[in-house]
Write an enzyme that holds these catalytic residues in place. Structure first.
Site, mmCIF file in Angstrom:
data_model
loop_
_atom_site.group_PDB
_atom_site.id
_atom_site.type_symbol
_atom_site.label_atom_id
_atom_site.label_comp_id
_atom_site.label_asym_id
_atom_site.label_seq_id
_atom_site.Cartn_x
_atom_site.Cartn_y
_atom_site.Cartn_z
ATOM 1 C CE LYS A 183 -58.456 -17.245 -49.867
ATOM 2 N NZ LYS A 183 -57.863 -16.792 -48.612
HETATM 3 C C1 LIG Z 1 -58.660 -15.346 -48.105
HETATM 4 C C2 LIG Z 1 -60.012 -14.859 -47.794
HETATM 5 C C3 LIG Z 1 -60.316 -13.497 -47.703
HETATM 6 C C4 LIG Z 1 -59.283 -12.402 -47.730
HETATM 7 O O1 LIG Z 1 -58.467 -12.421 -48.819
HETATM 8 P P1 LIG Z 1 -57.046 -11.657 -48.732
HETATM 9 O O2 LIG Z 1 -56.525 -11.777 -50.126
HETATM 10 O O3 LIG Z 1 -56.221 -12.406 -47.728
HETATM 11 O O4 LIG Z 1 -57.307 -10.265 -48.336
HETATM 12 C C5 LIG Z 1 -61.623 -13.113 -47.499
HETATM 13 N N1 LIG Z 1 -62.608 -14.014 -47.384
HETATM 14 C C6 LIG Z 1 -62.362 -15.341 -47.433
HETATM 15 C C7 LIG Z 1 -63.502 -16.291 -47.328
HETATM 16 C C8 LIG Z 1 -61.055 -15.804 -47.628
HETATM 17 O O5 LIG Z 1 -60.834 -17.115 -47.666
#
Ligand SMILES: *Cc1c(COP(=O)(O)O)cnc(C)c1O
Length: 377
Positions: A183
């Site tokens: 992210k």
């Molecule tokens: C990364 C992501 C998640 C999940 O996040 P985690 O921290 O990996 O649990 C959920 N929805 C979207 C759209 C994502 O990109």
């Protein structure tokens, strides 16, 4: 041959690494002062709204659903084009996922289709801001208010994005962010949830740690079923270092996105049949730079050929409703045609903070070569 260029890579600076080492030497490595400081800074950024951190951006959404009292017999509307977490949390709380097809231009949930999917059992909407691009937030909340629905924004990809000058998370209902490794800012794994009031924040704390309440001197009791979802000070130290660079990170991504558009040129879509994302330097944080390949090009082959050029291509996402788990619930091909077409052909080009314009140029050149030589192999 040039080095392998991944589609994403985190950048952790030396000051952040030093602050993690300080935590490790401090004798307190689980949730503590770093978590409190990270939550405080996030809350300031989100306009003073309560914020709690967690060990993922998945449990944040599950906890929001629990706080809203959503469970068995309730329907929750979401998009088929997301990481499977978005729909899994609906099943986790015993509710029923209802998909609404996507908009082919933004690749986000189509709000007309959301309205059409509302039934007397609908309790909430989980919109996803794919690649960091928000949906029409005015329209989203108009629909939610009209039908008295809760909104759990899956803003996992949208830290640093905004709507009419306001940061995503600084307004609205529940807003969930992820700090997973790929992210825009990371804690290695982690997430945060923006809440509406102190009561919800207190419930979030309980669901985060086994439902434990503290009352009185050294008193302890448990009154709801909670899990083990707290963030550590090690993760929060990474988060604090990353968060201090959020504006710089977002600005770099805007610059890289612009360079993709300039390099590919105005005729790229007409010449190749591929579809670019909307050119937006206003609301999106450019978490991903995604193109939809023309039908003549198969995604897996495209990814393999780009790898021969030492370029990593991401895939975000396969339509959720076509996974075995969801097919077993009755979902099948043909139900969400736009999501199925886009989900088959969408790819993510390299996009991360430490990239430079040369990397964008290299990616575009390789892609154009792969496109023009497609028939020859
Ligand atoms: C990364 C992501 C998640 C999940 O996040 P985690 O921290 O990996 O649990 C959920 N929805 C979207 C759209 C994502 O990109």
């Amino acid at each position: 041959m040039s080095n392998f260029l991944p589609f994403s890579r985190p950048t952790i600076d030396e000051a952040t690494i030093a602050s993690v080492a300080d935590v490790l030497r401090s004798g307190w490595i689980t949730s503590g002062s770093k978590v409190a400081e990270f939550e405080k800074q996030l809350s300031v950024y989100f306009g003073g709204r309560p914020v709690r951190t967690f060990n993922s951006g998945t449990c944040t959404m599950e906890i929001a659903l629990r706080i809203a009292g959503i469970g068995e017999g309730d329907e929750v509307i979401t998009t088929p084009i997301s990481w499977v977490a978005t729909a899994n949390v609906i099943l986790e709380v015993g509710a029923t996922p209802v998909f609404a097809d996507i908009d082919p231009v933004t690749r986000n949930i189509d709000l007309d289709k959301v309205e059409a999917a509302i039934t007397p059992k609908t309790r909430a909407i989980i919109p996803v801001y794919l690649a960091g691009k928000p949906v029409d937030m005015d329209r989203l909340y108009a629909i939610a208010n009209k039908h008295k629905l809760r909104v759990i924004e899956d803003a996992a990809q949208a830290i640093g994005s905004s709507w009419q000058g306001k940061p995503i998370g600084s307004f609205g209902d529940f807003v969930s962010f992820s700090f997973q490794a790929n992210k825009n800012i990371t804690t290695s794994e982690g997430g945060c949830l923006v809440l509406n009031n102190a009561e919800e924040a207190a419930l979030a704390e309980k669901y985060r740690l086994q439902g434990v309440t503290r009352s009185g001197w050294d008193g302890i009791d448990v009154d709801v079923l909670g899990g083990k979802y707290n963030m550590t000070d090690i993760a929060a130290a990474i988060g604090l270092g990353q968060f201090s660079k959020l504006n710089e990170i977002t600005a770099r991504r805007h610059k890289l996105a612009k360079h993709y558009f300039v390099t590919l040129g105005k005729d790229f879509e007409a010449q190749t049949g591929a579809q670019l994302p909307p050119e937006d330097y206003e609301s999106t944080n450019w978490h991903l730079f995604q193109i939809v390949l023309p039908e003549r090009i198969t995604r897996a082959d495209f990814m393999a050929r780009m790898k021969e050029h030492n370029i990593g291509i991401g895939y975000h996402y396969a339509p959720i409703h076509l996974f075995k788990l969801y097919r077993a619930l009755g979902f099948k091909e043909g139900m969400f045609p736009v999501a199925e077409r886009v989900g088959r052909q969408i790819v993510s080009l390299p996009m991360f903070y430490a990239m430079d314009e040369g990397d964008v140029g290299r990616t575009c050149a390789a892609m154009c070569e792969v496109f023009s030589n497609w028939r020859s192999k």
